[in-house]
Design a protein around this motif. Structure first.
Motif, PDB file in Angstrom:
ATOM      1  N   THR A  57      21.255  25.032  -9.005  1.00  0.00           N
ATOM      2  CA  THR A  57      20.811  24.558 -10.320  1.00  0.00           C
ATOM      3  C   THR A  57      20.660  25.726 -11.292  1.00  0.00           C
ATOM      4  OG1 THR A  57      19.655  22.687  -9.322  1.00  0.00           O
ATOM      5  CG2 THR A  57      18.951  23.352 -11.527  1.00  0.00           C
ATOM      6  N   VAL A  58      20.054  26.807 -10.829  1.00  0.00           N
ATOM      7  CA  VAL A  58      19.866  27.990 -11.672  1.00  0.00           C
ATOM      8  C   VAL A  58      21.220  28.566 -12.091  1.00  0.00           C
ATOM      9  CG1 VAL A  58      19.095  30.403 -11.626  1.00  0.00           C
ATOM     10  CG2 VAL A  58      17.554  28.579 -10.878  1.00  0.00           C
ATOM     11  N   ALA A  59      22.134  28.702 -11.134  1.00  0.00           N
ATOM     12  CA  ALA A  59      23.456  29.260 -11.430  1.00  0.00           C
ATOM     13  C   ALA A  59      24.206  28.391 -12.435  1.00  0.00           C
ATOM     14  CB  ALA A  59      24.270  29.397 -10.142  1.00  0.00           C
ATOM     15  N   ALA A  60      24.189  27.076 -12.238  1.00  0.00           N
ATOM     16  CA  ALA A  60      24.913  26.170 -13.135  1.00  0.00           C
ATOM     17  C   ALA A  60      24.322  26.179 -14.543  1.00  0.00           C
ATOM     18  CB  ALA A  60      24.889  24.748 -12.561  1.00  0.00           C
ATOM     19  N   THR A  61      23.002  26.283 -14.647  1.00  0.00           N
ATOM     20  CA  THR A  61      22.350  26.291 -15.963  1.00  0.00           C
ATOM     21  C   THR A  61      22.664  27.585 -16.715  1.00  0.00           C
ATOM     22  OG1 THR A  61      20.571  24.910 -15.038  1.00  0.00           O
ATOM     23  CG2 THR A  61      20.171  25.932 -17.173  1.00  0.00           C
ATOM     24  N   ILE A  62      22.648  28.713 -16.005  1.00  0.00           N
ATOM     25  CA  ILE A  62      23.012  29.991 -16.635  1.00  0.00           C
ATOM     26  C   ILE A  62      24.474  29.951 -17.099  1.00  0.00           C
ATOM     27  CG2 ILE A  62      23.433  32.446 -16.183  1.00  0.00           C
ATOM     28  CD1 ILE A  62      20.951  32.403 -14.358  1.00  0.00           C
ATOM     29  N   GLN A  87      33.212  23.604  -6.182  1.00  0.00           N
ATOM     30  CA  GLN A  87      32.586  24.870  -5.801  1.00  0.00           C
ATOM     31  C   GLN A  87      33.086  26.044  -6.638  1.00  0.00           C
ATOM     32  OE1 GLN A  87      31.831  24.707  -1.137  1.00  0.00           O
ATOM     33  NE2 GLN A  87      33.820  23.834  -1.636  1.00  0.00           N
ATOM     34  N   ILE A  88      34.257  25.897  -7.232  1.00  0.00           N
ATOM     35  CA  ILE A  88      34.804  26.929  -8.120  1.00  0.00           C
ATOM     36  C   ILE A  88      35.115  26.266  -9.456  1.00  0.00           C
ATOM     37  CG2 ILE A  88      36.589  28.682  -8.439  1.00  0.00           C
ATOM     38  CD1 ILE A  88      37.105  28.549  -5.402  1.00  0.00           C
ATOM     39  N   GLN A  89      34.438  26.708 -10.510  1.00  0.00           N
ATOM     40  CA  GLN A  89      34.608  26.081 -11.828  1.00  0.00           C
ATOM     41  C   GLN A  89      34.935  27.116 -12.898  1.00  0.00           C
ATOM     42  OE1 GLN A  89      31.331  23.472 -12.884  1.00  0.00           O
ATOM     43  NE2 GLN A  89      31.069  22.778 -10.768  1.00  0.00           N
ATOM     44  N   ILE A  90      35.667  26.658 -13.895  1.00  0.00           N
ATOM     45  CA  ILE A  90      35.923  27.440 -15.103  1.00  0.00           C
ATOM     46  C   ILE A  90      35.394  26.635 -16.281  1.00  0.00           C
ATOM     47  CG2 ILE A  90      37.645  28.545 -16.589  1.00  0.00           C
ATOM     48  CD1 ILE A  90      37.644  29.831 -13.886  1.00  0.00           C
ATOM     49  N   ASN A  91      34.442  27.210 -17.002  1.00  0.00           N
ATOM     50  CA  ASN A  91      33.829  26.519 -18.148  1.00  0.00           C
ATOM     51  C   ASN A  91      33.410  25.090 -17.818  1.00  0.00           C
ATOM     52  OD1 ASN A  91      33.909  28.735 -19.782  1.00  0.00           O
ATOM     53  ND2 ASN A  91      35.530  28.000 -21.132  1.00  0.00           N
ATOM     54  N   GLY A  92      32.752  24.939 -16.689  1.00  0.00           N
ATOM     55  CA  GLY A  92      32.166  23.653 -16.336  1.00  0.00           C
ATOM     56  C   GLY A  92      33.099  22.662 -15.690  1.00  0.00           C
ATOM     57  N   ALA A  93      34.374  22.993 -15.535  1.00  0.00           N
ATOM     58  CA  ALA A  93      35.338  22.074 -14.932  1.00  0.00           C
ATOM     59  C   ALA A  93      35.831  22.637 -13.598  1.00  0.00           C
ATOM     60  CB  ALA A  93      36.518  21.857 -15.873  1.00  0.00           C
ATOM     61  N   PRO A  94      35.913  21.799 -12.568  1.00  0.00           N
ATOM     62  CA  PRO A  94      36.440  22.275 -11.291  1.00  0.00           C
ATOM     63  C   PRO A  94      37.861  22.809 -11.453  1.00  0.00           C
ATOM     64  CG  PRO A  94      35.432  20.109 -11.031  1.00  0.00           C
ATOM     65  CD  PRO A  94      35.496  20.377 -12.506  1.00  0.00           C
ATOM     66  N   ILE A  95      38.213  23.781 -10.617  1.00  0.00           N
ATOM     67  CA  ILE A  95      39.588  24.289 -10.659  1.00  0.00           C
ATOM     68  C   ILE A  95      40.558  23.157 -10.336  1.00  0.00           C
ATOM     69  CG2 ILE A  95      38.994  26.666 -10.117  1.00  0.00           C
ATOM     70  CD1 ILE A  95      39.845  26.037  -7.171  1.00  0.00           C
ATOM     71  N   LEU A 220      12.793  31.075 -14.988  1.00  0.00           N
ATOM     72  CA  LEU A 220      13.667  32.082 -14.367  1.00  0.00           C
ATOM     73  C   LEU A 220      14.996  32.162 -15.103  1.00  0.00           C
ATOM     74  CD1 LEU A 220      13.904  33.989 -11.808  1.00  0.00           C
ATOM     75  CD2 LEU A 220      15.143  32.086 -10.742  1.00  0.00           C
ATOM     76  N   VAL A 221      15.584  31.000 -15.380  1.00  0.00           N
ATOM     77  CA  VAL A 221      16.850  30.945 -16.126  1.00  0.00           C
ATOM     78  C   VAL A 221      16.697  31.628 -17.479  1.00  0.00           C
ATOM     79  CG1 VAL A 221      18.374  29.370 -17.401  1.00  0.00           C
ATOM     80  CG2 VAL A 221      17.824  28.915 -15.005  1.00  0.00           C
ATOM     81  N   ASN A 222      15.632  31.299 -18.187  1.00  0.00           N
ATOM     82  CA  ASN A 222      15.477  31.832 -19.537  1.00  0.00           C
ATOM     83  C   ASN A 222      15.174  33.331 -19.554  1.00  0.00           C
ATOM     84  OD1 ASN A 222      16.143  29.527 -20.993  1.00  0.00           O
ATOM     85  ND2 ASN A 222      14.085  28.668 -20.792  1.00  0.00           N
ATOM     86  N   ALA A 223      14.509  33.822 -18.516  1.00  0.00           N
ATOM     87  CA  ALA A 223      14.316  35.277 -18.403  1.00  0.00           C
ATOM     88  C   ALA A 223      15.659  35.973 -18.212  1.00  0.00           C
ATOM     89  CB  ALA A 223      13.390  35.588 -17.231  1.00  0.00           C
ATOM     90  N   ALA A 224      16.549  35.333 -17.444  1.00  0.00           N
ATOM     91  CA  ALA A 224      17.891  35.885 -17.238  1.00  0.00           C
ATOM     92  C   ALA A 224      18.713  35.806 -18.519  1.00  0.00           C
ATOM     93  CB  ALA A 224      18.595  35.142 -16.111  1.00  0.00           C
ATOM     94  N   ILE A 237      20.218  21.999 -15.650  1.00  0.00           N
ATOM     95  CA  ILE A 237      21.298  21.059 -15.341  1.00  0.00           C
ATOM     96  C   ILE A 237      20.887  20.228 -14.131  1.00  0.00           C
ATOM     97  CG2 ILE A 237      23.578  21.011 -14.242  1.00  0.00           C
ATOM     98  CD1 ILE A 237      24.600  22.863 -16.255  1.00  0.00           C
ATOM     99  N   LYS A 238      21.226  18.943 -14.167  1.00  0.00           N
ATOM    100  CA  LYS A 238      20.950  18.070 -13.022  1.00  0.00           C
ATOM    101  C   LYS A 238      22.204  17.983 -12.162  1.00  0.00           C
ATOM    102  CE  LYS A 238      17.252  15.335 -15.058  1.00  0.00           C
ATOM    103  NZ  LYS A 238      16.935  16.327 -16.091  1.00  0.00           N
TER     104      LYS A 238
END
Length: 355
Positions: A57-62, A87-95, A220-224, A237-238
């Motif tokens: 969730t943290v990774a996707a939100t960042i 598992q591998i995305q470019i700009n929010g879309a799966p490869i 945590l996300v916002n600190a990053a 992100i959900k």
């Protein structure tokens, strides 16, 4: 029987076949393969996310926040729930299927003797380089120091909450596990840390440590994001199978005690389908979830690491009087009155579409 990796089904089977190699920590296989590939992992900026719970969730939100600020962003996370390529995305879309085929073709030419997760990571690094991403947001698979993703020269390290999980590999105490997670830090880089009480494991391994006053994953996300000079995110992100409600059923793939502690307050008198991997703290998880259930249907996800439905039922009976066994997850979730499906992302993957 040979497979044709020039087709999507063949390329997918090539990767799935590597599951037989299991989990192997250590970086030599990765570093050797990346060297031959030209070290694509160093061709863009990296945000590296480790921790026990909330990494995806943290990774996707960042990644989304970086994208909304105009950057081209690659995202590598696991496990998948709805589609292998997510598992591998470019700009929010799966490869695309073609990109996965291309990645497998490269690995096949390398004759890389790697695990499934290592293979996926190698494909992700190669695609991110080819796509000329500005940032790659990389989620650790397990631990940190010996994880296949621990290969880039520089990063912004983001460490989510740390608790006991994967103790067979990472250690039996929180301190031992924190030490493993700290392995992704780089001497000249910054780390954003959730657990202020564990900072002694992190502060001397990076140039700057940001911690304290981080009470949630959004903090945590916002600190990053502040470190990245990107506007704050208003919400996380959900993701699928993270306390997800589908047609009156709560679906949660969390599998450790920390995940159970977050799920338990949402439960009361549930009719629950539960399936778990045998290498998890099954007893600890059930001690929190099972007492909140009126009926438990024990099942067994289709994975070599799954605990048998019979063994799971035997353990669950300590905490819930009414325990049934239905070995097939697909049949289990069709039982009347099911309100909860939990215990494993592998279980969630099998039944989400049925729900």
């Amino acid at each position: 029987m040979s497979i044709d990796i020039r087709t999507y089904d063949g390329a997918l089977q090539y990767l799935i076949n590597k599951q037989s190699l299991g989990i192997k920590l250590g970086l030599k296989r990765m570093l050797d393969a990346l060297e031959v590939m030209g070290n694509p992992q160093n061709g863009y900026k990296t945000v590296h996310v480790a921790g026990t719970n909330g990494k995806g969730t943290v990774a996707a939100t960042i990644a989304k926040a970086l994208q909304e600020s105009g950057y081209k962003v690659g995202l590598f996370t696991s496990p998948w729930v709805t589609d292998y390529r997510e598992q591998i995305q470019i700009n929010g879309a799966p490869i695309t299927e073609e990109q996965l085929i291309g990645g497998v073709t490269v690995l096949d030419l390398l004759k890389a003797e790697c695990t499934e997760f290592e293979a996926l990571a190698l494909i992700a690094y190669e695609i991110f380089m080819a796509e000329k991403v500005d940032y790659a947001v990389i989620e650790c698979g397990m631990g940190g120091r010996g994880d296949a993703t621990n290969v880039e020269k520089n990063n912004l390290s983001v460490i989510t909450s740390i608790s006991l999980d994967h103790t067979d590999f990472l250690g039996d105490t929180i301190d031992e596990i924190a030490e493993e997670k700290s392995g992704i830090l780089r001497k000249n880089c910054t780390c954003v840390l959730y657990n202020d009480n564990l900072k002694s494991h992190f502060e001397k391994k990076c140039k700057r440590l940001i911690t304290g006053n981080i009470k949630s994953n959004l903090d945590l996300v916002n600190a990053a994001l502040k470190e990245l000079n990107v506007p704050e995110a208003s919400e996380l992100i959900k993701l699928p199978a993270r306390q997800e409600r589908i047609n009156g059923v709560l679906l949660d793939g969390g599998h450790n005690v920390a995940a159970a502690e977050m799920l338990a307050p949402l439960l009361y008198g549930e009719v629950a389908v539960i399936g778990m991997m045998r290498d998890k703290d099954v007893e600890g998880y059930l001690s929190l979830i099972a007492p909140k259930c009126k009926i438990i249907i024990a099942t067994s996800p289709d994975n070599p690491r799954s605990m048998s439905a019979f063994e799971l039922a035997s353990r669950a009976k300590k905490y819930c009087k009414d325990v049934e066994i239905i070995e097939s997850p697909a049949l289990a979730v069709k039982e009347k009155g099911v309100t909860l499906v939990c215990g494993s992302f592998y279980l969630a993957r099998e039944v989400r579409n049925l729900l």
